[in-house]
Design an enzyme around this catalytic site. Structure first.
Site, PDB file in Angstrom:
ATOM      1  N   CYS A 135       0.837  -1.196   0.000  1.00 21.77           N
ATOM      2  CA  CYS A 135       0.000   0.000   0.000  1.00 21.77           C
ATOM      3  C   CYS A 135       0.878   1.254   0.000  1.00 21.77           C
ATOM      4  O   CYS A 135       2.072   1.213   0.317  1.00 21.77           O
ATOM      5  CB  CYS A 135      -0.948  -0.006   1.189  1.00 21.77           C
ATOM      6  SG  CYS A 135      -2.347   1.123   1.012  1.00 21.77           S
ATOM      7  N   ASP A 136       0.253   2.375  -0.312  1.00 25.05           N
ATOM      8  CA  ASP A 136       0.960   3.572  -0.753  1.00 25.05           C
ATOM      9  C   ASP A 136       2.145   4.003   0.110  1.00 25.05           C
ATOM     10  O   ASP A 136       3.232   4.269  -0.396  1.00 25.05           O
ATOM     11  CB  ASP A 136      -0.020   4.748  -0.833  1.00 25.05           C
ATOM     12  CG  ASP A 136      -1.109   4.508  -1.853  1.00 25.05           C
ATOM     13  OD1 ASP A 136      -1.132   3.425  -2.455  1.00 25.05           O
ATOM     14  OD2 ASP A 136      -1.946   5.403  -2.045  1.00 25.05           O
ATOM     15  N   CYS A 207      -4.199  -1.094  -5.485  1.00 24.19           N
ATOM     16  CA  CYS A 207      -5.180  -0.619  -6.467  1.00 24.19           C
ATOM     17  C   CYS A 207      -4.597  -0.422  -7.853  1.00 24.19           C
ATOM     18  O   CYS A 207      -3.473  -0.018  -8.034  1.00 24.19           O
ATOM     19  CB  CYS A 207      -5.922   0.617  -5.983  1.00 24.19           C
ATOM     20  SG  CYS A 207      -5.047   1.803  -5.011  1.00 24.19           S
ATOM     21  N   GLU A 457      -5.800  12.635   1.689  1.00 23.93           N
ATOM     22  CA  GLU A 457      -6.072  12.552   0.261  1.00 23.93           C
ATOM     23  C   GLU A 457      -7.536  12.919   0.008  1.00 23.93           C
ATOM     24  O   GLU A 457      -8.384  12.697   0.856  1.00 23.93           O
ATOM     25  CB  GLU A 457      -5.792  11.140  -0.262  1.00 23.93           C
ATOM     26  CG  GLU A 457      -4.318  10.812  -0.323  1.00 23.93           C
ATOM     27  CD  GLU A 457      -4.056   9.443  -0.934  1.00 23.93           C
ATOM     28  OE1 GLU A 457      -5.023   8.721  -1.215  1.00 23.93           O
ATOM     29  OE2 GLU A 457      -2.882   9.114  -1.128  1.00 23.93           O
ATOM     30  N   SER A 483      -5.167  11.329  -4.075  1.00 26.98           N
ATOM     31  CA  SER A 483      -4.880   9.947  -4.426  1.00 26.98           C
ATOM     32  C   SER A 483      -4.292   9.906  -5.825  1.00 26.98           C
ATOM     33  O   SER A 483      -4.562  10.769  -6.667  1.00 26.98           O
ATOM     34  CB  SER A 483      -6.179   9.140  -4.394  1.00 26.98           C
ATOM     35  OG  SER A 483      -6.028   7.915  -5.070  1.00 26.98           O
TER      36      SER A 483
END
Length: 574
Positions: A135-136, A207, A457, A483
Site C-alpha cells: 500500500c501507498d 489498487c 487525500e 490519491s
C-alpha cells in the site's frame, strides 16, 4: 546442507558481518539461547542474518498476500546460505480510510514505518534487509528505513490487484468513488453503485491503475532499490512467488558484495525515478515521497528539479486514472522494463545508474520484450502529451509551490471563483449537496502536514465531482494531497500551508483565482496590499490534536515542498 557451496560462502562471510556483534563470543551466549528457543541452530546462527520487514496486514487487499511472498523470500535466503528473521510493521489503507479522520494516519504511517524498521534493524544487527511493501506509504516508508540503515537491502513491491469487471469493462476502486458521485447526482441507481462496489476489487493486490502504489513500485525499480522486473508482476500472478524467491537469493549476493543503498540511491537514480513517473502519468504523491527519500539519502533534490525533469519528459503510458489501461495491462505489454528501454534509448534517463542486481539500468532495460500490437506504452515519437504528467505551479497562492498531474487534455488556463472550505469534510458535504458548479475552484485548506495533520487525500471529493460530470469544468486547490486515482485540474501540496500562515489561508469565498498551466503559475487576483491586510487579521488555528501521535507529528513535520519529513537532518525547512 552445511556442505553446500552457498552455505560455506555464507559461513566464510559471516565472520565479517554486523550480526557477529549480536551473536559471537562467550558473552553472547544469552542471545544465542534466546534465538535457539525459536528453533534456530548453531548452523543457522553462523550464517548472515537477514531481516524481512513485512508490512502484511489483513485490513485491505494491498498487503493481504505478503505473508505468502515472505515465505518465498525466506526460502530464497535459506537456499543462498542466510538465516531469515521476519518482523512486522504497520500499514494504513488509503482506500479504506479515505474521507474519514482516519485518512490523516496514512502519511504519518510513512514515518512510523521508517522509524519502526530502523529500530528493529539497529537493535538486531541485521546483515541485510528485504522490505515487503504494497500500500501507498509502505513503499517510501520502507525505502527511507533502508537508506538509514545502509546495509545491503531490497524493497520488494507486492504488486497490483487484478482489474475488476463491470459490464464487460475493466474497473478499479477509482470507479467506485466516481460512482458515488454519480449516485449523489442522480445519474445511477443504488443498485448500480452496489454492483460496482461488489466487483471493483476482485482479490489481493494494490489498487490497479497508475495510482500511488504502482507509481512507487515503478519508482523503486528505476531508482534501483527494487530489482527490475519484480515490481510490476501482479500480486496473484504465479511469477510473483518466483521473483520473491529470487529476491531472497539476491540479497545474499548483495551482502557478499556489500552493495548498499548509499551506492544505489543517488541524484542520478532519483532523476531516473521521476522521469519514469512523468512518462507514465504517475501519482503526485511521488513528488512528496521522492523528496522525502532524497532527504534521507542527503541528496539535494527539490520540486524545481522535478518540474524540470517532467517538463522535458513526454507522457507515453496510457494508464488510468486519466488513460484507458490498468496496471496489469502494462505488465502484459512489456512492463516497467519496456518503459525503461524507451527512456534509456531516448536518453531521458541515465542508463549508467547501478541497481540492486549489480547491473546498470541500461543493462536491465536491454532485455525488455514488447508484446506485439500493445497500445499501453507508446513510443516517444507518438506521445500522449509533450510534457510529463507532473507540473509544479507557483504564485501568490503557493509561493513555495504546489503540484498537479495532467494528461494534457485539461484546460491550459482556468479562471474561477473560490469556494472556500476549512476541512475536507466541510467541502464534501457541499459536493454531496451538489452546490459546486462549473467554473468553481474548490479550496480546501487546513489539511496540510501540520494543519490536518497529515495531508488527507481527497479522492472522495475529486471522484465525486467527476461522477457528477464536473471533472472538466471545476478545479480544486488544497494544502492536502490527492490519491493517485485523482484526475482533472486538481492542485495539491500547496506550500506553505494555511496552518503555518501560508496565503491559501487568506483566501475568501468569491475570490478570483487564475491558473496558468503553460506559465506554471497560480495566483489570486488580489493586490499585495489586500493580502497584507488579510494577513494582519489572520489568526493561527487551534491545533486539532494536543497529544498522541497526531500531535507529535504536527510538531515535527516539514512542509510538503520539503517532503513532509519528520527526520529533519537533511530538511530544507529546518
Amino acid at each position: 546442507m552445511t556442505d553446500s557451496p552457498e552455505i560455506r560462502a555464507g559461513l566464510e562471510t559471516a565472520q565479517k558481518l554486523r550480526s557477529r556483534t549480536l551473536l559471537e563470543g562467550v558473552d553472547r551466549a544469552g542471545a544465542r539461547a534466546m534465538l535457539k528457543a525459536i528453533g534456530l541452530t548453531d548452523d543457522d546462527l553462523a550464517r548472515p542474518l537477514i531481516g524481512i520487514a513485512n508490512t502484511w496486514t489483513e485490513i485491505g487487499p494491498c498487503n493481504f498476500h505478503l505473508r505468502r511472498l515472505a515465505a518465498k523470500v525466506k526460502e530464497g535466503i535459506r537456499k543462498a546460505g542466510g538465516t531469515p528473521l521476519e518482523f512486522n510493521t504497520v500499514s494504513i489503507s488509503d482506500g479504506i480510510t479515505m474521507g474519514t479522520e482516519g485518512m490523516k494516519a496514512s502519511l504519518m504511517s510513512r514515518e512510523v514505518i521508517a522509524d519502526s524498521i530502523e529500530l528493529v534493524s539497529r537493535g538486531n544487527f541485521f546483515d541485510g534487509i528485504i522490505a515487503l511493501s504494497a500500500c501507498d506509504k509502505t513503499m517510501p516508508g520502507t525505502i527511507m528505513a533502508l537508506i538509514r540503515m545502509d546495509v545491503p537491502a531490497i524493497m520488494l513491491y507486492g504488486g497490483s490487484i487484478a482489474a475488476g469487471n463491470y459490464q464487460g469493462k475493466d474497473v478499479t476502486v477509482q470507479d467506485v468513488y466516481e460512482y458515488i458521485g454519480a449516485y449523489q447526482a442522480g445519474k445511477i441507481t443504488a443498485e448500480e453503485l452496489k454492483e460496482m462496489e461488489d466487483v471493483a476489487c476482485p482479490g489481493p493486490g494494490a489498487c490497479g491503475g497508475q495510482f500511488t502504489a504502482n507509481t512507487m513500485g515503478m519508482f523503486a525499480e528505476f531508482i534501483g532499490i527494487c530489482p527490475m522486473g519484480m515490481a510490476d508482476i501482479p500480486a496473484m500472478d504465479e511469477g510473483k512467488d518466483r521473483v520473491s524467491l529470487n529476491a531472497g537469493e539476491l540479497i545474499m549476493q548483495m551482502v557478499h558484495n556489500d552493495l548498499r543503498p548509499s551506492t544505489i540511491i543517488t541524484r542520478k537514480s532519483l532523476e531516473n525515478g521521476i522521469a519514469a513517473v512523468a512518462a507514465s502519468g504517475g501519482s503526485t504523491n511521488a513528488v512528496l515521497h521522492s523528496i522525502a527519500i532524497a532527504r534521507e539519502a542527503g541528496v539535494p533534490f527539490t520540486i524545481d528539479d522535478i518540474e524540470e525533469i517532467s517538463k522535458h519528459t513526454p507522457l507515453i503510458c496510457d494508464l488510468k486514472p486519466a488513460g484507458k489501461y490498468v496496471a496489469t495491462e502494462m505488465y502484459k505489454a512489456g512492463g516497467n522494463r519496456l518503459l525503461a528501454k524507451r527512456l534509456v534509448d531516448a536518453s531521458y534517463v541515465d542508463g549508467s545508474a547501478i541497481t540492486c542486481t549489480g547491473k546498470t539500468l541500461a543493462e536491465e532495460a536491454s532485455t525488455a520484450r514488447e508484446t506485439p500490437g500493445q497500445e499501453v506504452i507508446r513510443t516517444f515519437d507518438n506521445p500522449i502529451y509533450a510534457n510529463g504528467g507532473l507540473h509544479i505551479l507557483k504564485g501568490n497562492v503557493a509561493p513555495d509551490g504546489c503540484v498537479v498531474k495532467l494528461k494534457g487534455t485539461e484546460p491550459r488556463q482556468f479562471r474561477g471563483r473560490a469556494r472556500v472550505f476549512n476541512s475536507e469534510i466541510e467541502a464534501f458535504e457541499a459536493v454531496k449537496r451538489t452546490e459546486i458548479v462549473p467554473n468553481d475552484i474548490v479550496v480546501i485548506r487546513y489539511e496540510g502536514p501540520v494543519g490536518g495533520p497529515g495531508m488527507q487525500e481527497m479522492l472522495q471529493i475529486t471522484a465525486a465531482l467527476a461522477g457528477q460530470g464536473l471533472g472538466g469544468s471545476v478545479a480544486m486547490l488544497t494544502d492536502g494531497r490527492f490519491s493517485g486515482a485523482t484526475r482533472g485540474l486538481m492542485i495539491g501540496h500547496v506550500a506553505p500551508e494555511a496552518a503555518v500562515g501560508g496565503p491559501i489561508g487568506l483566501l475568501q469565498e468569491g475570490d478570483t483565482i487564475l491558473i496558468d498551466i503553460d506559465a506554471r503559475t497560480i495566483n489570486v487576483d488580489l493586490s499585495e496590499e489586500v493580502l497584507a491586510q488579510r494577513r494582519m487579521a489572520w489568526q493561527p488555528p487551534t491545533p486539532r490534536y494536543t497529544s498522541g501521535v497526531f500531535a507529535k507529528y504536527a510538531r515535527s513535520v516539514a512542509q510538503a515542498n520539503d517532503g513532509a519529513v519528520t527526520n529533519t537532518r537533511h530538511s530544507l525547512a529546518r
